[in-house]
Design a protein around this motif. Structure first.
Motif, PDB file in Angstrom:
ATOM      1  N   GLU A   1     -15.915   7.556  -5.161  1.00 55.80           N
ATOM      2  CA  GLU A   1     -14.569   7.342  -4.110  1.00 55.80           C
ATOM      3  C   GLU A   1     -13.763   6.096  -4.634  1.00 55.80           C
ATOM      4  OE1 GLU A   1     -16.263   8.157   0.001  1.00 55.80           O
ATOM      5  OE2 GLU A   1     -17.731   7.040  -1.100  1.00 55.80           O
ATOM      6  N   PHE A   2     -14.386   5.402  -5.401  1.00 57.90           N
ATOM      7  CA  PHE A   2     -13.703   3.953  -5.601  1.00 57.90           C
ATOM      8  C   PHE A   2     -12.342   4.041  -5.984  1.00 57.90           C
ATOM      9  CE2 PHE A   2     -12.869   0.001  -7.783  1.00 57.90           C
ATOM     10  CZ  PHE A   2     -13.132  -0.828  -6.807  1.00 57.90           C
ATOM     11  N   GLU A   3     -11.917   4.777  -7.186  1.00 60.52           N
ATOM     12  CA  GLU A   3     -10.538   4.686  -7.438  1.00 60.52           C
ATOM     13  C   GLU A   3      -9.530   5.297  -6.397  1.00 60.52           C
ATOM     14  OE1 GLU A   3      -9.303   4.484 -10.881  1.00 60.52           O
ATOM     15  OE2 GLU A   3     -10.915   3.405 -11.605  1.00 60.52           O
ATOM     16  N   GLU A   4      -9.999   6.265  -5.839  1.00 60.85           N
ATOM     17  CA  GLU A   4      -9.056   6.969  -4.912  1.00 60.85           C
ATOM     18  C   GLU A   4      -8.971   6.033  -3.510  1.00 60.85           C
ATOM     19  OE1 GLU A   4      -9.278  10.800  -1.702  1.00 60.85           O
ATOM     20  OE2 GLU A   4     -10.128  11.054  -3.809  1.00 60.85           O
ATOM     21  N   THR A   5      -9.899   5.476  -3.217  1.00 60.67           N
ATOM     22  CA  THR A   5      -9.791   4.508  -2.000  1.00 60.67           C
ATOM     23  C   THR A   5      -8.992   3.212  -2.422  1.00 60.67           C
ATOM     24  OG1 THR A   5     -12.272   5.024  -1.476  1.00 60.67           O
ATOM     25  CG2 THR A   5     -11.351   2.903  -0.702  1.00 60.67           C
ATOM     26  N   ILE A   6      -9.228   2.534  -3.433  1.00 62.57           N
ATOM     27  CA  ILE A   6      -8.225   1.494  -4.021  1.00 62.57           C
ATOM     28  C   ILE A   6      -6.993   1.971  -4.205  1.00 62.57           C
ATOM     29  CG2 ILE A   6      -7.817  -0.309  -5.668  1.00 62.57           C
ATOM     30  CD1 ILE A   6     -10.190  -0.813  -4.467  1.00 62.57           C
ATOM     31  N   GLN A   7      -6.580   3.152  -4.568  1.00 65.57           N
ATOM     32  CA  GLN A   7      -5.195   3.574  -4.805  1.00 65.57           C
ATOM     33  C   GLN A   7      -4.704   3.694  -3.447  1.00 65.57           C
ATOM     34  OE1 GLN A   7      -4.898   7.204  -7.059  1.00 65.57           O
ATOM     35  NE2 GLN A   7      -2.504   6.881  -7.305  1.00 65.57           N
ATOM     36  N   TYR A   8      -5.514   4.406  -2.144  1.00 67.11           N
ATOM     37  CA  TYR A   8      -4.931   4.685  -0.993  1.00 67.11           C
ATOM     38  C   TYR A   8      -4.598   3.291  -0.298  1.00 67.11           C
ATOM     39  CZ  TYR A   8      -5.047   5.152   4.060  1.00 67.11           C
ATOM     40  OH  TYR A   8      -5.006   5.351   5.363  1.00 67.11           O
ATOM     41  N   LEU A   9      -5.361   2.483  -0.714  1.00 65.28           N
ATOM     42  CA  LEU A   9      -5.298   0.925  -0.165  1.00 65.28           C
ATOM     43  C   LEU A   9      -4.017   0.194  -0.584  1.00 65.28           C
ATOM     44  CD1 LEU A   9      -8.957  -0.363   0.454  1.00 65.28           C
ATOM     45  CD2 LEU A   9      -7.393   0.366   2.305  1.00 65.28           C
ATOM     46  N   TRP A  10      -3.932   0.484  -1.978  1.00 67.65           N
ATOM     47  CA  TRP A  10      -2.658  -0.018  -2.520  1.00 67.65           C
ATOM     48  C   TRP A  10      -1.331   0.492  -2.033  1.00 67.65           C
ATOM     49  CZ3 TRP A  10      -1.307  -3.727  -6.044  1.00 67.65           C
ATOM     50  CH2 TRP A  10      -2.111  -4.563  -6.457  1.00 67.65           C
ATOM     51  N   GLN A  11      -1.258   1.649  -1.604  1.00 66.66           N
ATOM     52  CA  GLN A  11      -0.093   2.375  -1.149  1.00 66.66           C
ATOM     53  C   GLN A  11      -0.017   2.191   0.159  1.00 66.66           C
ATOM     54  OE1 GLN A  11      -1.344   6.521  -2.284  1.00 66.66           O
ATOM     55  NE2 GLN A  11      -0.564   6.363  -4.424  1.00 66.66           N
ATOM     56  N   ASN A  12      -0.938   1.921   0.822  1.00 67.66           N
ATOM     57  CA  ASN A  12      -0.932   1.500   2.441  1.00 67.66           C
ATOM     58  C   ASN A  12      -1.708  -0.004   2.973  1.00 67.66           C
ATOM     59  OD1 ASN A  12      -0.102   4.331   3.476  1.00 67.66           O
ATOM     60  ND2 ASN A  12      -1.930   4.718   2.050  1.00 67.66           N
ATOM     61  N   PRO A  13      -0.648  -1.054   2.338  1.00 69.80           N
ATOM     62  CA  PRO A  13      -1.284  -2.330   2.338  1.00 69.80           C
ATOM     63  C   PRO A  13      -1.806  -3.057   3.739  1.00 69.80           C
ATOM     64  CG  PRO A  13       1.089  -2.317   1.666  1.00 69.80           C
ATOM     65  CD  PRO A  13       0.412  -0.838   1.896  1.00 69.80           C
ATOM     66  N   ASP A  14      -1.365  -2.078   4.937  1.00 70.02           N
ATOM     67  CA  ASP A  14      -1.629  -2.668   6.012  1.00 70.02           C
ATOM     68  C   ASP A  14      -2.906  -1.855   6.829  1.00 70.02           C
ATOM     69  OD1 ASP A  14       0.347  -4.520   6.289  1.00 70.02           O
ATOM     70  OD2 ASP A  14       1.767  -3.113   7.000  1.00 70.02           O
ATOM     71  N   LYS A  15      -3.290  -0.752   5.960  1.00 73.04           N
ATOM     72  CA  LYS A  15      -4.458   0.023   6.521  1.00 73.04           C
ATOM     73  C   LYS A  15      -5.913  -0.669   5.876  1.00 73.04           C
ATOM     74  CE  LYS A  15      -1.935   3.881   7.887  1.00 73.04           C
ATOM     75  NZ  LYS A  15      -1.672   4.027   9.167  1.00 73.04           N
ATOM     76  N   SER A  16      -6.770  -0.191   6.723  1.00 72.77           N
ATOM     77  CA  SER A  16      -8.206  -0.895   6.215  1.00 72.77           C
ATOM     78  C   SER A  16      -9.090   0.430   6.554  1.00 72.77           C
ATOM     79  CB  SER A  16      -8.683  -1.998   6.914  1.00 72.77           C
ATOM     80  OG  SER A  16      -8.740  -1.915   8.185  1.00 72.77           O
ATOM     81  N   LEU A  17      -9.985   0.321   5.789  1.00 68.05           N
ATOM     82  CA  LEU A  17     -11.213   1.296   6.148  1.00 68.05           C
ATOM     83  C   LEU A  17     -12.199   0.605   7.169  1.00 68.05           C
ATOM     84  CD1 LEU A  17     -12.292   2.228   2.523  1.00 68.05           C
ATOM     85  CD2 LEU A  17     -10.602   3.449   4.084  1.00 68.05           C
ATOM     86  N   ILE A  18     -12.991   1.420   7.844  1.00 70.89           N
ATOM     87  CA  ILE A  18     -13.866   0.753   8.929  1.00 70.89           C
ATOM     88  C   ILE A  18     -14.664  -0.161   8.293  1.00 70.89           C
ATOM     89  CG2 ILE A  18     -15.931   1.455  10.251  1.00 70.89           C
ATOM     90  CD1 ILE A  18     -14.856   4.272  10.411  1.00 70.89           C
ATOM     91  N   GLY A  19     -14.712  -1.475   8.948  1.00 72.81           N
ATOM     92  CA  GLY A  19     -15.201  -2.675   8.709  1.00 72.81           C
ATOM     93  C   GLY A  19     -14.673  -3.351   7.433  1.00 72.81           C
ATOM     94  N   GLY A  20     -13.467  -2.985   6.694  1.00 69.97           N
ATOM     95  CA  GLY A  20     -13.049  -3.561   5.698  1.00 69.97           C
ATOM     96  C   GLY A  20     -11.623  -4.227   6.109  1.00 69.97           C
ATOM     97  N   GLU A  21     -11.579  -4.908   4.933  1.00 71.24           N
ATOM     98  CA  GLU A  21     -10.080  -5.534   5.070  1.00 71.24           C
ATOM     99  C   GLU A  21      -8.609  -4.695   4.420  1.00 71.24           C
ATOM    100  OE1 GLU A  21     -10.224 -10.051   3.853  1.00 71.24           O
ATOM    101  OE2 GLU A  21     -11.444  -8.976   2.525  1.00 71.24           O
TER     102      GLU A  21
END
Length: 184
Positions: free
Chosen positions: A88-108
């Motif tokens: 899941e790591f690559e997809e997660t990082i790519q999502y967060l780069w594309q959505n800089p104001d979004k975070s996952l539960i308990g994350g930054e």
């Protein structure tokens, strides 16, 4: 800016679910000899993430230093309070780069991580002038900071960062890679 900043991404580390205490791998320790070129920069101050792999990268390298100050603001960005599988790591990082104001539960979010490291830079800018300061940290956090200075530094360029890697953010806010590419 008043200072120049050398951004040092830690060397390759062993995988462990204990993110704080992950140590460098054998490959990581061997790669540290590549950092000898940093001695030519006349670095005035050294700051490191308190995470073991970032500290070991500076402390075990051939870089000549007087003292390394640990600063929690250089810690790796927390992705989530739940364990992120390798798959899941690559997809997660790519999502967060594309959505800089979004975070996952308990994350930054990327934006929250950026504010944390910019807080450190602001402190350093107020405290020092005309200094060269090395910041040893993590690829994700450093990539977010580099993107702040150079919007062309995106997810794709982040993926191209090496272990270790060095970039210089100069007083004019320009960013350039200073890591020497070695064949091997």
């Amino acid at each position: 800016m008043n200072n120049s900043y050398i951004l040092l991404r830690h060397a390759h580390s062993r995988f462990s679910s204990d993110d704080f205490n992950r140590t460098l791998s054998e490959e990581g320790f061997v790669s540290l000899k590549q950092l000898e070129f940093l001695n030519s920069f006349n670095i005035d101050y050294y700051f490191s993430s308190p995470y073991k792999r970032a500290f070991e990268t500076v402390n075990s390298s051939p870089v000549q230093f007087d003292k390394i100050v640990l600063d929690d603001r250089l810690r790796e960005r927390k992705l989530s309070s739940r364990f992120i599988e390798d798959s899941e790591f690559e997809e997660t990082i790519q999502y967060l780069w594309q959505n800089p104001d979004k975070s996952l539960i308990g994350g930054e979010s990327n934006q929250e991580a950026l504010m944390r490291i910019l807080d450190l830079l602001q402190d350093l800018e107020e405290r020092y002038s005309d200094k060269t300061i090395l910041l040893s940290s993590h690829g994700n956090l450093l990539g977010i900071l580099i993107n702040h200075f150079d919007p062309n530094f995106d997810y794709k360029k982040w993926k191209q960062m090496t272990f270790p890697d060095c970039l210089l953010v100069d007083k004019d806010d320009s960013v350039k890679r200073i890591m020497k590419v070695t064949s091997g």
